[in-house]
Design an enzyme around this catalytic site. Structure first.
Site, PDB file in Angstrom:
ATOM      1  N   HIS A  88      28.732 -30.711  46.054  1.00  0.00           N
ATOM      2  CA  HIS A  88      28.898 -30.783  44.486  1.00  0.00           C
ATOM      3  C   HIS A  88      28.006 -29.858  44.137  1.00  0.00           C
ATOM      4  O   HIS A  88      27.185 -29.144  44.487  1.00  0.00           O
ATOM      5  CB  HIS A  88      28.498 -32.336  44.099  1.00  0.00           C
ATOM      6  CG  HIS A  88      27.031 -32.430  44.440  1.00  0.00           C
ATOM      7  ND1 HIS A  88      26.501 -32.638  45.928  1.00  0.00           N
ATOM      8  CD2 HIS A  88      25.964 -32.612  43.739  1.00  0.00           C
ATOM      9  CE1 HIS A  88      25.031 -32.963  45.722  1.00  0.00           C
ATOM     10  NE2 HIS A  88      25.004 -32.721  44.417  1.00  0.00           N
TER      11      HIS A  88
ATOM     12  N   ASP B  99      25.302 -29.901  40.568  1.00  0.00           N
ATOM     13  CA  ASP B  99      24.870 -30.868  39.520  1.00  0.00           C
ATOM     14  C   ASP B  99      25.256 -30.764  38.210  1.00  0.00           C
ATOM     15  O   ASP B  99      25.208 -29.353  37.476  1.00  0.00           O
ATOM     16  CB  ASP B  99      23.139 -30.691  39.799  1.00  0.00           C
ATOM     17  CG  ASP B  99      22.486 -30.969  41.038  1.00  0.00           C
ATOM     18  OD1 ASP B  99      23.274 -31.899  41.698  1.00  0.00           O
ATOM     19  OD2 ASP B  99      21.780 -30.711  41.466  1.00  0.00           O
TER      20      ASP B  99
ATOM     21  N   HIS C 276      26.173 -27.474  46.452  1.00  0.00           N
ATOM     22  CA  HIS C 276      25.194 -27.614  47.750  1.00  0.00           C
ATOM     23  C   HIS C 276      25.670 -29.159  48.272  1.00  0.00           C
ATOM     24  O   HIS C 276      26.513 -29.837  47.757  1.00  0.00           O
ATOM     25  CB  HIS C 276      23.604 -27.862  47.083  1.00  0.00           C
ATOM     26  CG  HIS C 276      23.366 -28.544  46.117  1.00  0.00           C
ATOM     27  ND1 HIS C 276      23.920 -28.226  44.828  1.00  0.00           N
ATOM     28  CD2 HIS C 276      22.879 -29.813  45.888  1.00  0.00           C
ATOM     29  CE1 HIS C 276      23.526 -29.515  43.963  1.00  0.00           C
ATOM     30  NE2 HIS C 276      22.967 -30.260  44.723  1.00  0.00           N
TER      31      HIS C 276
ATOM     32  N   ARG D  68      15.217 -37.557  56.389  1.00  0.00           N
ATOM     33  CA  ARG D  68      14.630 -36.703  55.338  1.00  0.00           C
ATOM     34  C   ARG D  68      14.556 -37.219  54.066  1.00  0.00           C
ATOM     35  O   ARG D  68      15.456 -38.223  53.777  1.00  0.00           O
ATOM     36  CB  ARG D  68      15.724 -35.604  55.302  1.00  0.00           C
ATOM     37  CG  ARG D  68      15.442 -34.522  53.845  1.00  0.00           C
ATOM     38  CD  ARG D  68      16.607 -33.368  53.900  1.00  0.00           C
ATOM     39  NE  ARG D  68      16.537 -32.502  53.251  1.00  0.00           N
ATOM     40  CZ  ARG D  68      16.830 -32.495  51.772  1.00  0.00           C
ATOM     41  NH1 ARG D  68      17.634 -33.450  51.637  1.00  0.00           N
ATOM     42  NH2 ARG D  68      16.511 -31.429  50.977  1.00  0.00           N
TER      43      ARG D  68
END
Length: 183
Positions: free
Chosen positions: A53, A55, A110, A120
């Site tokens: 996607h 942002d 990203h 993570r």
């Protein structure tokens, strides 16, 4: 940023985010390690933790726990890992900044992937204007290289409504491309 772009009004970008009614938000993400036993026949060394996607906001300021997982795509379908740096923030250009700079800054596609050894964690600050903010590139962004506005003006509320009505991986910014632009 405005100074580097040659925009006379140095506060053109910061004005949006310093308003009390800005729509910025802070999000904490946790990506647990991949279950290797579950995917024995899968040769991939990662699973997608958060899909491809861009942002929609102006900027995203991101910090992780020094575990790899962020990937960017500069060419369609080619994923490049972003090496985590425990002493730095990662700053992603969002869709609104692409519009506000008339394409001089490009929104980055990203995704986040998981691994098989460690969780993570990340924290992301999504910098967004008030819902009624009018999003348009300043006239100084129209140049001989870009002789017209690449995107039609809109409000953040309009863009946000479109963004959240589509799938995550859709290229939402193209909906606002200016059909009258000269190429």
């Amino acid at each position: 940023m405005a100074e580097g772009l040659g925009v006379p009004n140095k506060s053109i970008f910061s004005t949006f985010i310093t308003q009390l009614d800005n729509d910025s938000l802070l999000r904490f993400n946790h990506y647990p390690p991949k279950d290797c036993n579950k995917d024995r026949d899968n040769s991939n060394s990662f699973n997608v933790g958060f899909g491809e996607h861009s942002d929609p906001q102006i900027l995203t300021i991101l910090r992780s726990n020094d575990v790899a997982g962020l990937q960017i795509s500069l060419q369609h379908g080619v994923w490049n890992p972003v090496t985590p740096d425990p002493f730095a923030f990662c700053v992603n250009v969002g869709d609104l900044l692409e519009v506000m700079t008339n394409g001089r800054f490009m929104s980055v596609r990203h995704r986040a992937v998981t691994n098989s050894y460690k969780s993570r964690m990340s924290v992301a600050y999504f910098v967004a204007p008030p819902l009624d903010a009018y999003i348009v590139a300043p006239s100084v962004m129209v140049t001989p290289n870009r002789p017209s506005l690449l995107y039609k003006p809109f409000t953040w509320a309009e863009y946000k409504k479109v963004t959240y009505s589509l799938r995550l991986g859709d290229n939402r910014i193209d909906i606002f491309k200016n059909c009258t632009q000269v190429e």
